[in-house]
Design a protein around this motif. Structure first.
Motif: not given
Length: 458
Positions: A286-289, A332-333, A346-348, A441-442
């Protein structure tokens, strides 16, 4: 060589956790308890910012020059020119023959390298302390007097094309990564790879390189960082007699030139099958600050959230997906707020043999839903903050890592005070602030999901 921000951070793992930066005033007074590295800073009359980080343990110094320009500042149709110029900077100047710089560094027993990222370009040498003045002379010379021939450009163009072939075109995961990044950003120039698109790289010329150099490589658009067995007084004298002779000149407003990123209104999904991939993987971002872009106050809560969700074998995702459910071999993140533009959270995960990717994806979504419903516990929060603060303490023992940290911070929109105050800022994060940041965010419609897997045998 080109680097993504994540590549640089992985090279200085001990410092990664303290790169939570926010735009502020350079050099404002710091609380005594907040100091991490106690750097000294000053600015030359021509605008060159200087940071000195004394470390008297061994008689060596790290000398780094960071230019506030990267791949995201390239002219349209000239992708890769920032990295191309980085290579050409190792050619000659009007005062020195091609390759002479590197030969001198090697002769005095030093080491050197350079790197290009989206937001900055950096050059550094590690040498004995009595060679610092010489390194400043050499680096100041190529800041002002680069000289490159058509033959230099032609030869180096082949080098960067081969670099792209070996690092990207021959690696399906790297190719897929470019596709995912391009899909993550609609307009912001982070969507273009640092190394550039091949067709545009082939057209880069000597005039393109010199124009980019003359536009951005100025002392008032650079940061000098010196770490090691040296004092601020010594550095000031050397800097004034070398870099201080170079006149300042106007540079463009790169934030204005880059433009803005339009809002994402629909979820995006990319899938790729490759015969050269043997382990499938799933990710969602996701785009994040960041330190400049978006709701910057959410940067610290999001960094703690990344630690809780995916920061190692004690994280939520690892415990649930790898240990308890046995669905994944890794998870992870990832999140870092540094940079001038919109960042990504990111989550993966990668599934175990026989586990369907859809099942793994559903399990990650369940964890996100549980987080949004229940938040994080005070115990999780305290543990994450403790781990992150310890990493800051460990970073003090590394000479090069602090130099990289401050250079990256100042070249990508941050400042000295914000780095030094990081422990207090991260310690002020609460479970309620994490919950608020996660809720913002999510949002499913603002996600980009990526799946790469082995191509089934025909």
């Amino acid at each position: 060589m080109p680097i993504r921000p994540s590549d640089l951070r992985s090279a200085i793992v001990a410092v990664v956790a303290i790169a939570v930066l926010a735009v502020g005033v350079l050099g404002r007074p710091l609380p005594t308890a907040a100091a991490v590295f106690d750097p000294e800073t000053f600015t030359l009359e021509n605008g060159l910012q200087v940071v000195v980080i004394p470390n008297r343990r061994v008689p060596v110094v790290s000398h780094m020059v960071w230019y506030k320009v990267g791949a995201a500042d390239e002219p349209a149709g000239k992708s890769g020119i920032a990295h191309f110029l980085e290579h050409l900077m190792f050619k000659g100047t009007s005062n020195r023959a091609p390759g002479e710089f590197s030969r001198i560094v090697n002769r005095v027993g030093g080491s050197e390298n350079a790197f290009t990222s989206f937001d900055y370009t950096g050059y550094y040498q590690n040498v004995a302390r009595d060679q610092l003045g010489r390194m400043m002379e050499l680096e100041a010379d190529r800041m002002a007097n680069l000289s490159i021939s058509e033959a230099d450009v032609a030869a180096e163009r082949e080098v960067i094309l081969e670099e792209r072939r070996s690092r990207t075109d021959n690696d399906p995961r790297a190719q897929f990564g470019e596709q995912v990044t391009a899909a993550t950003y609609l307009a912001y120039p982070y969507r273009i790879p640092v190394i550039g698109w091949e067709n545009e790289m082939r057209g880069l010329t000597r005039e393109d390189a010199l124009r980019f150099y003359e536009t951005w490589y100025a002392p008032n658009n650079a940061v000098l960082v010196v770490a090691g067995d040296v004092t601020a007084e010594e550095v000031r004298g050397l800097a004034e007699s070398t870099y201080g002779r170079i006149p300042a000149r106007a540079v463009p407003d790169r934030i204005a030139r880059r433009g803005i990123e339009p809002p994402q209104l629909a979820a995006r999904r990319l899938e790729m099958d490759s015969a050269r991939v043997d382990q499938p993987s799933w990710s969602r971002r996701w785009l994040a600050p960041g330190v400049v872009w978006g709701e910057t106050a959410q940067a610290a809560p999001l960094q703690v959230l990344a630690e809780i969700l995916g920061g190692g074998t004690t994280s939520r995702l690892y415990r649930r997906l790898v240990v308890e459910q046995g669905l994944a071999v890794s998870s992870g993140a990832g999140y870092s707020p540094d940079g001038l533009g919109p960042q990504t959270f990111a989550l993966y995960a990668s599934p175990r043999d026989g586990v369907d990717l859809k099942r793994l994806e559903a399990a990650v979504e369940d964890e996100v839903a549980r987080l949004l419903r229940d938040g994080v516990t005070e115990e999780e929060l305290a543990s994450a903050v403790t781990r992150m603060k310890r990493q800051a303490v460990f970073a003090r023992d590394d000479m090069l890592a602090p130099a990289r940290l401050f250079g990256e911070a100042m070249a990508a929109g941050g400042g000295i005070a914000e780095v030094e105050e990081w422990p207090e800022r991260i310690g002020a994060v609460t479970a309620a602030r994490i919950a608020e940041a996660a809720k913002t965010l999510f949002v499913p419609e603002r996600s980009v999901t990526a799946v790469i897997r082995p191509k089934p045998a025909s």
